[in-house]
Design an enzyme around this catalytic site. Sequence first.
Site, PDB file in Angstrom:
ATOM      1  N   HIS A   4       0.827  -1.198   0.000  1.00  0.00           N
ATOM      2  CA  HIS A   4       0.000   0.000   0.000  1.00  0.00           C
ATOM      3  C   HIS A   4       0.866   1.255   0.000  1.00  0.00           C
ATOM      4  CE1 HIS A   4      -4.060  -1.656   0.535  1.00  0.00           C
ATOM      5  NE2 HIS A   4      -3.431  -2.656   1.122  1.00  0.00           N
ATOM      6  N   ALA A  47     -32.461   1.596   6.642  1.00  0.00           N
ATOM      7  CA  ALA A  47     -31.768   0.483   5.990  1.00  0.00           C
ATOM      8  C   ALA A  47     -31.520   0.752   4.513  1.00  0.00           C
ATOM      9  CB  ALA A  47     -32.576  -0.797   6.156  1.00  0.00           C
TER      10      ALA A  47
END
Length: 206
Positions: free
Chosen positions: A137, A180
């Site tokens: 990374h 949701a």
Amino acid sequence: MKTNLIDGLIFQWLARYETFKEARRQESLRRLSKIAPTARIDAEADIQNILGDPLAITMGENSYLRGRLITYGHGGQIHIGDWCYIGARSEIWSMNSITIGNRVLIAHDVNIHDGDAHSKDADERHRHYRHILEKGHPRSAQEMPGVKSAPIVIEDDVWISFGVTVLKGVRIGKGSVIAANSFVTHDVPPGVVYRCQITPIIEAIK
């Protein structure tokens, strides 16, 4: 009879070994971060502090982690207050900073990202991907051209229901409820229920 006894002893040994292995794993995760003694890390939880600084990921008293906390190699901070819950398969990814207040409930399958992860430019995106594969990374923002980030703040007493996605630069006000499967791309005021209807938008890459 003797076989049953041996099987029973083997089962007990395996159970003790699994308990020992999980205790060692939990100890390792706590070394990667600053977790309050009363906070609980579930067996399915994970902490990936690529940055390596234990202070980059903190979790307060009586909080319960079942999901994943992840920082990037070039930066990121995740700070979770007291009495919070992070549900199963929920992931919090930070390359900038994500601050979560006290008594925040985050259900399962929630994604919170304070950065774009990849550039919109295909060449930059490919170079970034190759960098991860070949060198690991990136350790600086300069190695990730086209990737933008902005802090996320989730204030006290927020409830984020299942399947929600929260994107960079957002503040969710105290006591609000995120319905949701919502996408949160703009600030949410305190004390409201936030729902969103997704309408596809197709536009040119800029």
